[in-house]
Scaffold this motif. Sequence first.
Motif, PDB file in Angstrom:
ATOM      1  N   PHE B  26      -9.635   6.881  12.591  1.00 25.53           N
ATOM      2  CA  PHE B  26      -8.293   7.396  12.891  1.00 25.53           C
ATOM      3  C   PHE B  26      -7.287   6.856  11.884  1.00 25.53           C
ATOM      4  CE2 PHE B  26      -9.652   7.709  17.584  1.00 25.53           C
ATOM      5  CZ  PHE B  26      -9.944   9.057  17.460  1.00 25.53           C
ATOM      6  N   GLY B  27      -7.350   5.547  11.625  1.00 26.04           N
ATOM      7  CA  GLY B  27      -6.412   4.921  10.695  1.00 26.04           C
ATOM      8  C   GLY B  27      -6.516   5.564   9.313  1.00 26.04           C
ATOM      9  N   THR B  28      -7.748   5.718   8.837  1.00 29.11           N
ATOM     10  CA  THR B  28      -7.950   6.333   7.528  1.00 29.11           C
ATOM     11  C   THR B  28      -7.434   7.770   7.525  1.00 29.11           C
ATOM     12  OG1 THR B  28      -9.893   4.950   7.223  1.00 29.11           O
ATOM     13  CG2 THR B  28      -9.687   6.853   5.779  1.00 29.11           C
ATOM     14  N   GLY B  29      -7.717   8.481   8.618  1.00 29.48           N
ATOM     15  CA  GLY B  29      -7.244   9.857   8.716  1.00 29.48           C
ATOM     16  C   GLY B  29      -5.726   9.945   8.642  1.00 29.48           C
ATOM     17  N   MET B  30      -5.045   8.934   9.198  1.00 26.12           N
ATOM     18  CA  MET B  30      -3.578   8.963   9.201  1.00 26.12           C
ATOM     19  C   MET B  30      -2.978   8.550   7.862  1.00 26.12           C
ATOM     20  SD  MET B  30      -2.357   7.600  12.961  1.00 26.12           S
ATOM     21  CE  MET B  30      -3.570   6.337  13.259  1.00 26.12           C
ATOM     22  N   VAL B  31      -3.585   7.569   7.194  1.00 23.23           N
ATOM     23  CA  VAL B  31      -2.918   7.026   5.999  1.00 23.23           C
ATOM     24  C   VAL B  31      -3.397   7.622   4.683  1.00 23.23           C
ATOM     25  CG1 VAL B  31      -2.462   4.809   7.114  1.00 23.23           C
ATOM     26  CG2 VAL B  31      -4.497   5.066   5.682  1.00 23.23           C
ATOM     27  N   HIS B  32      -4.449   8.459   4.713  1.00 29.99           N
ATOM     28  CA  HIS B  32      -5.032   8.860   3.429  1.00 29.99           C
ATOM     29  C   HIS B  32      -4.007   9.496   2.482  1.00 29.99           C
ATOM     30  CE1 HIS B  32      -5.494  12.878   5.359  1.00 29.99           C
ATOM     31  NE2 HIS B  32      -5.358  13.309   4.137  1.00 29.99           N
ATOM     32  N   LYS B  33      -3.036  10.202   3.073  1.00 26.19           N
ATOM     33  CA  LYS B  33      -2.056  10.875   2.208  1.00 26.19           C
ATOM     34  C   LYS B  33      -1.135   9.896   1.500  1.00 26.19           C
ATOM     35  CE  LYS B  33      -1.850  15.473   3.836  1.00 26.19           C
ATOM     36  NZ  LYS B  33      -1.035  16.648   4.044  1.00 26.19           N
ATOM     37  N   PHE B  34      -0.919   8.742   2.149  1.00 25.09           N
ATOM     38  CA  PHE B  34       0.008   7.772   1.556  1.00 25.09           C
ATOM     39  C   PHE B  34      -0.670   6.902   0.512  1.00 25.09           C
ATOM     40  CE2 PHE B  34       1.252   8.665   5.947  1.00 25.09           C
ATOM     41  CZ  PHE B  34       2.475   9.276   5.700  1.00 25.09           C
ATOM     42  N   ILE B  35      -2.001   6.881   0.541  1.00 23.10           N
ATOM     43  CA  ILE B  35      -2.709   6.001  -0.384  1.00 23.10           C
ATOM     44  C   ILE B  35      -3.190   6.751  -1.617  1.00 23.10           C
ATOM     45  CG2 ILE B  35      -4.832   4.681  -0.626  1.00 23.10           C
ATOM     46  CD1 ILE B  35      -4.269   3.613   2.212  1.00 23.10           C
ATOM     47  N   ALA B  36      -3.697   7.972  -1.385  1.00 23.86           N
ATOM     48  CA  ALA B  36      -4.255   8.714  -2.513  1.00 23.86           C
ATOM     49  C   ALA B  36      -3.144   9.369  -3.319  1.00 23.86           C
ATOM     50  CB  ALA B  36      -5.233   9.755  -1.999  1.00 23.86           C
ATOM     51  N   GLU B  41      -8.711  11.004  -5.684  1.00 25.18           N
ATOM     52  CA  GLU B  41      -8.526   9.790  -4.876  1.00 25.18           C
ATOM     53  C   GLU B  41      -8.594  10.104  -3.390  1.00 25.18           C
ATOM     54  OE1 GLU B  41      -5.887   6.967  -7.855  1.00 25.18           O
ATOM     55  OE2 GLU B  41      -5.066   7.502  -5.893  1.00 25.18           O
ATOM     56  N   LYS B  42      -8.042  11.261  -3.050  1.00 29.07           N
ATOM     57  CA  LYS B  42      -8.070  11.638  -1.629  1.00 29.07           C
ATOM     58  C   LYS B  42      -9.513  11.825  -1.161  1.00 29.07           C
ATOM     59  CE  LYS B  42      -5.878  15.370  -0.243  1.00 29.07           C
ATOM     60  NZ  LYS B  42      -4.679  16.218  -0.253  1.00 29.07           N
ATOM     61  N   ARG B  43     -10.302  12.491  -2.008  1.00 26.45           N
ATOM     62  CA  ARG B  43     -11.710  12.673  -1.643  1.00 26.45           C
ATOM     63  C   ARG B  43     -12.407  11.329  -1.529  1.00 26.45           C
ATOM     64  NH1 ARG B  43     -14.115  17.793  -5.047  1.00 26.45           N
ATOM     65  NH2 ARG B  43     -12.198  19.009  -5.009  1.00 26.45           N
ATOM     66  N   VAL B 173      -3.366  -0.292  10.568  1.00 28.97           N
ATOM     67  CA  VAL B 173      -3.740  -1.480   9.789  1.00 28.97           C
ATOM     68  C   VAL B 173      -5.258  -1.503   9.589  1.00 28.97           C
ATOM     69  CG1 VAL B 173      -3.879  -4.001   9.861  1.00 28.97           C
ATOM     70  CG2 VAL B 173      -1.737  -2.853  10.471  1.00 28.97           C
ATOM     71  N   HIS B 174      -5.988  -1.236  10.676  1.00 25.36           N
ATOM     72  CA  HIS B 174      -7.452  -1.263  10.621  1.00 25.36           C
ATOM     73  C   HIS B 174      -7.971  -0.283   9.565  1.00 25.36           C
ATOM     74  CE1 HIS B 174     -11.263  -2.479  12.211  1.00 25.36           C
ATOM     75  NE2 HIS B 174     -11.548  -1.360  12.853  1.00 25.36           N
ATOM     76  N   GLY B 175      -7.422   0.930   9.576  1.00 22.61           N
ATOM     77  CA  GLY B 175      -7.836   1.951   8.616  1.00 22.61           C
ATOM     78  C   GLY B 175      -7.474   1.547   7.185  1.00 22.61           C
ATOM     79  N   SER B 176      -6.274   1.006   6.995  1.00 25.53           N
ATOM     80  CA  SER B 176      -5.870   0.606   5.642  1.00 25.53           C
ATOM     81  C   SER B 176      -6.772  -0.513   5.115  1.00 25.53           C
ATOM     82  CB  SER B 176      -4.421   0.115   5.636  1.00 25.53           C
ATOM     83  OG  SER B 176      -3.593   1.061   6.266  1.00 25.53           O
ATOM     84  N   ALA B 189      -6.013  -1.726  -3.978  1.00 24.25           N
ATOM     85  CA  ALA B 189      -4.792  -2.535  -4.039  1.00 24.25           C
ATOM     86  C   ALA B 189      -3.672  -1.880  -3.245  1.00 24.25           C
ATOM     87  CB  ALA B 189      -4.378  -2.710  -5.499  1.00 24.25           C
ATOM     88  N   ARG B 190      -3.563  -0.549  -3.373  1.00 22.99           N
ATOM     89  CA  ARG B 190      -2.503   0.155  -2.651  1.00 22.99           C
ATOM     90  C   ARG B 190      -2.699   0.086  -1.139  1.00 22.99           C
ATOM     91  NH1 ARG B 190      -3.196   5.504  -5.154  1.00 22.99           N
ATOM     92  NH2 ARG B 190      -3.703   4.536  -7.144  1.00 22.99           N
ATOM     93  N   SER B 191      -3.943   0.255  -0.687  1.00 18.06           N
ATOM     94  CA  SER B 191      -4.129   0.224   0.769  1.00 18.06           C
ATOM     95  C   SER B 191      -3.976  -1.182   1.310  1.00 18.06           C
ATOM     96  CB  SER B 191      -5.464   0.840   1.182  1.00 18.06           C
ATOM     97  OG  SER B 191      -6.446   0.578   0.264  1.00 18.06           O
TER      98      SER B 191
END
Lengths: 445, 342
Positions: B26-36, B41-43, B173-176, B189-191
């Motif tokens: 869930f965490g990864t699903g929520m933050v992927h747009k802010f990190i990639a 990178e998104k993939r 936080v867990h996903g990041s 580094a970004r996450s």
Amino acid sequence: MDALTLSRLQFAVTAAFHFIFVPLTLGLSMLVAFMETRYVRTGDETWLRMTRFWGKLFLINFALGVVTGITMEFQFGMNWAEYSKYVGDIFGAPLAIEATAAFFLESTFIGIWIFGWDKISKKAHAVSIWLVAVATNLSALWILLANGWMQKPVGYVLRNNRAEMVDFGAMLTNPYGWLKFGHTVLSGYVVAAFFVMGIAAWHIIRRNEIDLFKRSFRLAAGFGLASSILVFIVGDFHAAIVAQSQPAKFAAMESVWETQKSVPYNMLVVPDVEGERNSVSAAGVPGLLSFFAFHDSDAEIRGLKSFPKDERPPVLATFLSFRSMLVLGIAFMAISLAAYLIARKDGLESSPNLLRVMPWLIPLPYLACQLGWLVAEVGRQPWIVYGVFKTSDGVSKAISSGQVWASLIGFTLFYGFLGFVDIYLLTKHSRKGPDGILPATARIA
Amino acid sequence: MEFQIIWFVLWGVLWAVYFMLDGFDFGTGMVHKFIARNEVEKRTVIGTLGPVWDGNEVWLLTAGGATFAAFPTTYALMFSYLYTPLLLILFSLILRGVALELRNKEEGEAWRRNWDAALVVGSFLPTLLFGVAFGNIFQGLPMDAGGYHGNLFTLLNPYGLLTGALFLLLFLVHGSVWIAFKTGGDISARSSALAEKLWNPLLAVAVVFLAFTAFATKLYDNFLGNPAWMAVPVLAVLGLVGTRVFLAMGESLKAFYSSALTILMVVFTGVIGLYPNLIPSSIDPAHSLTIFNSSSSPYTLKIMTAVALTFVPIVIGYQIWTYRIFRHKVTPEDTMKSGALY
């Protein structure tokens, strides 16, 4: 409409939609596992390309099967709380075992199979798709043991205002559940066989990847022939156990109104539900229905009139579904046999008519599966657990018709969208072939 | 030990493991747009979930199935009382699953962009709603002899929403941290930086949650009666602090373990506080659903115990094996090489 009617409708819609994806998963997983095994054994690249091509279609279908399955588990509690309270002691067990012993296996190893091509050995990779195939079939077994218990409840006592399990072994060995399992799984193999034959035929007629698709066709034709014969034989035993344990359902399936001995099988029947008789019943074979029911041509069959009106299932729907399924089942055997014989003699390219018609037959086994479930579930009415608990007593008390209206509309729209996406992707990827290129338009005349 | 207690423990473990595992999905699903920063990178980021998310989700189905088999009355009432929120969770989970599996099945920017948006929604809503649902279970549902007296809006009370916020921040936080440890270089580094930034509000919400829990629920009663159990919430706090410390040290794997520990211990804290209730009644304690008044028969519980003790260790075994197979870091180069896989 009240919450009961709407909940029944919603269960029918969501179960029927889920069961578009399940049968193909059951059969195609086996075929893909077989293809990959052939590749590992022989090193022949064509088997690998087949594995990847059919595997891609398998995955699209699999994804939708998984996500629509979650709905089923939630719904027992959401819409059928009274039912769940009443039978949870015995009915919850096979569902929980399905998740623990089968669903985990299939969901974990599908991930390994998709992403593990260069991470594990070829053999281990082939083993993972076999585990997926076995686990999906095992999943079906637990679900059908649960459904088998609703059809023919065994191993329980009524105590503390509910059905309590007293004999786990009886539920585990419930012949009704096992016959249903055999019949359902084999029907899934027929779906997969026609799916593969249909798509392969589409490519062969366009002279695209002839070797790969002829091989696919041959494999599917053999698989389809064996499964369509077996599903029929198991179906016969299944009908017999229905006659024995669900006489009202059996009478509705065949539209038998009067209780009598040595009942003929009439090829032509037109039920007249109002008049509690058949307005037409002709072309009968003496004693054959008795023989189908009890494997004894003199046996007595209970007619619908011997049941109170409020304990009869909807006759017309049950009868028509069963008849249509039966006709389709016979057609599948004939078509598979023809396809198998032609494919074996390497005559596919010189049979353009067969190739042309096969893609159009893909929906028919799907239809037969849906009809089979209509017989099973509509035919069980008015009972949710045959003879023990009525459907109308099972609905949740805490839900309003407004809530169920909203969810039913939500499911219909959402599932409609998913169905559209599924058909779009399957059509696109099956046309593109193993290299992702659309075939040229030149066809076999 | 009575079988009800064994099943209560198992019930808690199934939910805790579910949130620990699907929490990073869930965490990864929520933050992927802010990190990639770009498509590759998104993939890469979403690719870290590819082999494992489906197996993670099954823990939810098992938790649900176990509730049905072991505590059928609780299963029936909980699912029908929480009809609308569960329906929304269900739709979101379907959307999330389809988004993850179908985003790579067609080339074209719009196709992926739409599924990526679906992934965000399908990760955000279940997180929030599971939090709201558990917050309400912790404080009890308004139920008595007349049934249930609440609706979707009564669930959105301050404590329910606070628990929702806690779940959101925990999983973000867990996903990041998961992405930080599963990828390398810039993305990592970004996450890592994002996790550190999110950690401050998480701490704030956690403190408010711990304090508010004393007023809104009876969860602390069991801890006061049996102070040894205090070790569990203390471990949750240690995990939370550990996450931050290890992030600062650049030890992303240890930070991930710490954050996993936090989630496990938060769920255990709630579950221990609930005992012997599964769902307390907020208006009439006589109508609380307990492990004793809502359970299956001893015979069924015995069989289900045998099943669980056989299969759950096997499942844990092959899931750990899966994480080992895919223990390598996912890089943009791999992602490019595997083409359509992500």
